[in-house]
Scaffold this active site. Structure first.
Site, mmCIF file in Angstrom:
data_model
loop_
_atom_site.group_PDB
_atom_site.id
_atom_site.type_symbol
_atom_site.label_atom_id
_atom_site.label_comp_id
_atom_site.label_asym_id
_atom_site.label_seq_id
_atom_site.Cartn_x
_atom_site.Cartn_y
_atom_site.Cartn_z
ATOM 1 N N GLY A 81 16.375 131.224 57.271
ATOM 2 C CA GLY A 81 15.673 130.116 57.606
ATOM 3 C C GLY A 81 14.845 129.449 56.734
ATOM 4 O O GLY A 81 15.016 129.522 55.320
ATOM 5 N N LEU B 221 15.299 126.258 55.715
ATOM 6 C CA LEU B 221 16.378 125.740 55.112
ATOM 7 C C LEU B 221 16.064 124.838 54.035
ATOM 8 O O LEU B 221 15.223 123.929 54.416
ATOM 9 C CB LEU B 221 17.551 125.417 56.156
ATOM 10 C CG LEU B 221 17.929 126.415 57.111
ATOM 11 C CD1 LEU B 221 18.773 125.746 58.022
ATOM 12 C CD2 LEU B 221 18.318 127.565 56.567
ATOM 13 N N HIS C 60 20.959 125.754 51.251
ATOM 14 C CA HIS C 60 21.721 126.382 52.569
ATOM 15 C C HIS C 60 22.685 125.323 53.180
ATOM 16 O O HIS C 60 23.691 125.632 53.491
ATOM 17 C CB HIS C 60 20.657 126.574 53.634
ATOM 18 C CG HIS C 60 19.614 127.699 53.168
ATOM 19 N ND1 HIS C 60 18.250 127.344 52.830
ATOM 20 C CD2 HIS C 60 19.823 128.964 52.961
ATOM 21 C CE1 HIS C 60 17.818 128.662 52.651
ATOM 22 N NE2 HIS C 60 18.786 129.612 52.654
ATOM 23 N N GLY D 249 24.860 132.040 48.211
ATOM 24 C CA GLY D 249 24.343 131.427 47.150
ATOM 25 C C GLY D 249 24.395 132.182 45.817
ATOM 26 O O GLY D 249 24.123 133.460 45.883
ATOM 27 N N LYS E 289 22.385 131.907 43.449
ATOM 28 C CA LYS E 289 20.954 132.225 43.005
ATOM 29 C C LYS E 289 20.570 134.044 43.304
ATOM 30 O O LYS E 289 20.023 134.426 42.367
ATOM 31 C CB LYS E 289 20.100 131.289 43.837
ATOM 32 C CG LYS E 289 18.769 131.347 43.258
ATOM 33 C CD LYS E 289 17.671 130.555 43.820
ATOM 34 C CE LYS E 289 17.142 131.317 45.244
ATOM 35 N NZ LYS E 289 16.505 132.390 45.136
ATOM 36 N N GLN F 38 22.894 140.033 44.667
ATOM 37 C CA GLN F 38 23.146 140.309 46.117
ATOM 38 C C GLN F 38 24.368 139.901 46.364
ATOM 39 O O GLN F 38 24.987 140.740 47.250
ATOM 40 C CB GLN F 38 22.216 139.158 47.108
ATOM 41 C CG GLN F 38 22.703 139.059 48.468
ATOM 42 C CD GLN F 38 21.612 138.290 49.267
ATOM 43 O OE1 GLN F 38 20.630 139.027 49.770
ATOM 44 N NE2 GLN F 38 21.904 137.198 49.833
ATOM 45 N N SER G 203 13.677 129.045 49.569
ATOM 46 C CA SER G 203 12.680 128.792 50.859
ATOM 47 C C SER G 203 11.205 129.258 50.158
ATOM 48 O O SER G 203 10.336 128.650 50.801
ATOM 49 C CB SER G 203 13.080 129.860 51.645
ATOM 50 O OG SER G 203 14.468 129.587 52.074
ATOM 51 N N ARG G 204 11.173 129.989 49.266
ATOM 52 C CA ARG G 204 9.680 130.584 48.737
ATOM 53 C C ARG G 204 9.360 129.295 48.014
ATOM 54 O O ARG G 204 8.031 129.199 47.750
ATOM 55 C CB ARG G 204 9.775 131.581 47.743
ATOM 56 C CG ARG G 204 10.187 132.942 48.671
ATOM 57 C CD ARG G 204 9.915 134.143 47.826
ATOM 58 N NE ARG G 204 10.208 135.371 48.280
ATOM 59 C CZ ARG G 204 11.176 135.705 49.028
ATOM 60 N NH1 ARG G 204 12.583 135.265 48.461
ATOM 61 N NH2 ARG G 204 11.348 136.846 49.556
HETATM 62 O O1 PAF Z 1 19.987 135.606 51.182
HETATM 63 C C1 PAF Z 1 19.254 135.830 52.041
HETATM 64 O O2 PAF Z 1 18.687 134.774 52.545
HETATM 65 C C2 PAF Z 1 19.163 137.060 52.880
HETATM 66 O O3 PAF Z 1 19.116 138.328 51.887
HETATM 67 C C3 PAF Z 1 20.280 137.271 53.799
HETATM 68 C C4 PAF Z 1 21.688 137.520 52.901
HETATM 69 C C5 PAF Z 1 20.398 136.156 54.964
HETATM 70 C C6 PAF Z 1 20.339 138.638 54.556
HETATM 71 O O4 PAF Z 1 18.837 138.822 55.146
#
Ligand code: PAF
Length: 284
Positions: free
Chosen positions: A31, A33, A37, A147, A149, A153, A186-187
């Site tokens: 969220g 967003l 996103h 993404g 960024k 991940q 988002s931060r």
């Molecule tokens: O990248 C993110 O916002 C989170 O790590 C994700 C992939 C939604 C998992 O909570």
């Protein structure tokens, strides 16, 4: 656009879509967003018949209680932003829906998570892999959008897909930046004005490091140059700046080449807010 709050409701819907032969795109988010996103959602909508956007601040991937507590939660404005992007449905479950019982399965991504975010945030990728696996099972996507960024991940989720034979394709999309170069996050909305003013220096440090690599400095020298340059900004507390192999994420010992692209990643604190960013150096 419908907002589904239960796992059962999403499962029923996506099972129907699958039976009807529709291609499902999935964009997982926490969220708050932003344009980054929304671009993922637009891309997903262009490449699939229907799009699920999940909005869930996942407690198991936070290793800092304040970070979890203060993470922005803005479901109403998020839903408004998603209008017209091509999202078909929002999945916004409670913690109880996602974790009806405490999960005991643990993921270990080996060397991939012994560096950078994994090293600095113990347990983070276990939480990401847990929630992403659950979300994949519920949304049954053909394609999932992430993404760049969050470079590490993406690498971890690719490994997850391979190890557990998830039948879906991960699509990784470029980082979207503000006009001054700051990577959208988002931060960012938690940055105080003085921190926001200095935040674009992070991307500048990455670019400076990339230029040093292209000029022939070794990864270690380039890394040091970028980190030292950031020291002139007292509002920036650098946690790490690392030059790594773009695929394995292990420290790089040689300069970038077409066969071995490098990624420069950093994490830094600005007035109590932790930001990450990266750039790819492909040796071209
Ligand atoms: O990248 C993110 O916002 C989170 O790590 C994700 C992939 C939604 C998992 O909570």
């Amino acid at each position: 656009m419908e907002i589904l709050e239960t796992a059962a409701a999403l499962q029923t819907l996506t099972e129907t879509w699958r039976r009807e032969g529709r291609r499902i795109g999935f964009v997982p988010t926490m969220g708050a967003l932003h344009e980054g996103h929304l671009q993922l959602v637009r891309t997903a909508a262009a490449e699939n018949d229907v799009v699920v956007v999940s909005i869930f601040v996942n407690p198991t991937q936070f290793n800092n209680a304040d970070d979890f507590k203060f993470y922005p939660r803005t479901l109403e404005s998020d839903a408004a932003l998603l209008q017209g992007t091509g999202a078909t449905v929002i999945f916004a479950p409670s913690v109880e829906q996602m974790y009806p019982r405490t999960s005991v399965v643990r993921f270990d991504f080996g060397p991939l998570e012994r560096v950078m975010e994994g090293a600095k945030r113990p347990g983070h990728f276990n939480g990401v892999a847990t929630v992403v696996s659950k979300l994949f099972h519920l949304s049954r996507p053909h394609q999932a959008y992430f993404g760049q960024k969050d470079w590490q991940q993406v690498a971890v989720v690719q490994q997850l897909l391979a190890d557990l034979s998830f039948d879906l394709k991960l699509v990784s999309c470029p980082t979207i930046r503000e006009e001054d170069g700051l990577a959208m996050s988002s931060r960012n909305r938690r940055l105080r004005p003085e921190a926001r003013a200095v935040a674009p220096r992070l991307y500048e440090a990455l670019q400076l490091t990339a230029a040093a690599l292209r000029e022939g400095l070794s990864p270690g020298e380039a890394q040091q140059k970028g980190a030292e340059w950031l020291q002139q900004f007292p509002d920036i507390e650098l946690e790490y700046l690392e030059v790594a192999d773009a695929q394995t994420l292990q420290p790089a010992w040689a300069g970038p080449s077409a066969e071995q692209p490098l990624v420069i990643c950093l994490a830094a604190w600005l007035g109590g807010v932790r930001l990450i960013d990266n750039v790819l150096v492909d040796g071209e």
